[in-house]
Design a protein around this motif. Sequence first.
Motif, PDB file in Angstrom:
ATOM      1  N   LEU A   1       0.818  -1.206   0.000  1.00  0.00           N
ATOM      2  CA  LEU A   1       0.000   0.000   0.000  1.00  0.00           C
ATOM      3  C   LEU A   1       0.853   1.259   0.000  1.00  0.00           C
ATOM      4  N   GLU A   2       2.068   1.161   0.505  1.00  0.00           N
ATOM      5  CA  GLU A   2       2.955   2.319   0.549  1.00  0.00           C
ATOM      6  C   GLU A   2       3.593   2.608  -0.798  1.00  0.00           C
ATOM      7  N   GLU A   3       3.763   1.567  -1.602  1.00  0.00           N
ATOM      8  CA  GLU A   3       4.433   1.724  -2.886  1.00  0.00           C
ATOM      9  C   GLU A   3       3.510   2.241  -3.979  1.00  0.00           C
ATOM     10  N   ASN A   4       2.216   1.974  -3.840  1.00  0.00           N
ATOM     11  CA  ASN A   4       1.278   2.313  -4.911  1.00  0.00           C
ATOM     12  C   ASN A   4      -0.081   2.599  -4.296  1.00  0.00           C
ATOM     13  N   ARG A   5      -0.726   3.656  -4.738  1.00  0.00           N
ATOM     14  CA  ARG A   5      -2.038   3.991  -4.180  1.00  0.00           C
ATOM     15  C   ARG A   5      -3.056   2.901  -4.479  1.00  0.00           C
ATOM     16  N   PHE A   6      -2.971   2.320  -5.685  1.00  0.00           N
ATOM     17  CA  PHE A   6      -3.870   1.236  -6.067  1.00  0.00           C
ATOM     18  C   PHE A   6      -3.035   0.065  -6.588  1.00  0.00           C
ATOM     19  N   PRO A   7      -2.379  -0.669  -5.688  1.00  0.00           N
ATOM     20  CA  PRO A   7      -1.535  -1.785  -6.123  1.00  0.00           C
ATOM     21  C   PRO A   7      -2.353  -2.892  -6.771  1.00  0.00           C
ATOM     22  N   ASP A   8      -1.700  -3.661  -7.630  1.00  0.00           N
ATOM     23  CA  ASP A   8      -2.370  -4.744  -8.347  1.00  0.00           C
ATOM     24  C   ASP A   8      -2.965  -5.727  -7.337  1.00  0.00           C
ATOM     25  N   GLY A   9      -4.248  -5.937  -7.443  1.00  0.00           N
ATOM     26  CA  GLY A   9      -4.921  -6.843  -6.513  1.00  0.00           C
ATOM     27  C   GLY A   9      -6.350  -6.410  -6.266  1.00  0.00           C
ATOM     28  N   TRP A  10      -6.832  -6.709  -5.073  1.00  0.00           N
ATOM     29  CA  TRP A  10      -8.228  -6.441  -4.717  1.00  0.00           C
ATOM     30  C   TRP A  10      -8.328  -5.532  -3.505  1.00  0.00           C
ATOM     31  N   GLU A  11      -9.240  -4.579  -3.573  1.00  0.00           N
ATOM     32  CA  GLU A  11      -9.684  -3.859  -2.396  1.00  0.00           C
ATOM     33  C   GLU A  11     -11.074  -4.383  -2.038  1.00  0.00           C
ATOM     34  N   VAL A  12     -11.273  -4.700  -0.781  1.00  0.00           N
ATOM     35  CA  VAL A  12     -12.586  -5.133  -0.325  1.00  0.00           C
ATOM     36  C   VAL A  12     -13.137  -4.040   0.585  1.00  0.00           C
ATOM     37  N   HIS A  13     -14.143  -3.316   0.102  1.00  0.00           N
ATOM     38  CA  HIS A  13     -14.790  -2.261   0.877  1.00  0.00           C
ATOM     39  C   HIS A  13     -15.946  -2.902   1.641  1.00  0.00           C
ATOM     40  N   VAL A  14     -15.940  -2.785   2.947  1.00  0.00           N
ATOM     41  CA  VAL A  14     -16.986  -3.406   3.768  1.00  0.00           C
ATOM     42  C   VAL A  14     -17.682  -2.340   4.606  1.00  0.00           C
ATOM     43  N   ILE A  15     -19.009  -2.338   4.584  1.00  0.00           N
ATOM     44  CA  ILE A  15     -19.778  -1.522   5.516  1.00  0.00           C
ATOM     45  C   ILE A  15     -20.280  -2.448   6.611  1.00  0.00           C
TER      46      ILE A  15
END
Length: 213
Positions: A93-107
């Motif tokens: 996360l420090e190297e790239n704002r949107f690194p290759d992979g998945w973000e899981v947004h949970v409410i």
Amino acid sequence: MLKSRFYPFGAILVCLIGCAGILQARPGETRSTLERRLLADRTAVKVSSRDVEAKLDDRSVPYKHLYDHLPEGAEHEIYFKPAENVKASQGDLEENRFPDGWEVHVIYFKDRSVFEAYRRNGSGITRFEQEGLLSLNKGQSFWKKVDKNQAKPSAIGYEYERDDGEVRALRNRNYFILYLPEFDELVFASMEEKRTEDEEEAKEKAPDSLAGF
């Protein structure tokens, strides 16, 4: 994390999702269960509260219209999982704002997941990944494709619904979203309430606005 500050639907939603604990689908499970699965073996890492705020404000987020209508006490968390089957690291996360992979947004509400949005960074969600997410969340039921003309009124929208009616899903740009219908219904009711209030206010202002014509 982003804490909701709108609309006191808490007591209703507590009752509605209280029964969700018996579901085998991911939406409806407790925060501790979800985080144990994602974080225990560093399958994923949790995004810092400061970065959660920035990511939720990003123009790519397709569900911003929900923010002002979340039940009071709802909280956002975001998790990151690499595209490959390797351990996640905060360094990603420090190297790239949107690194290759998945973000899981949970409410979360009252410590249970009511809404999950899977964002694919680095490439589009493939048909196989979408089918995989549906399969992971089918529980003891199966998914049905829903014609938009037959869909019920919805604040979020949906293309798929489980046959047991317990979870809905849709693809929205580079996000795949799954959520509890009860959550959608409460958000929709809040939006309708706001729309009615706005119409009443506009009606009251119209005579003054047109005075002198």
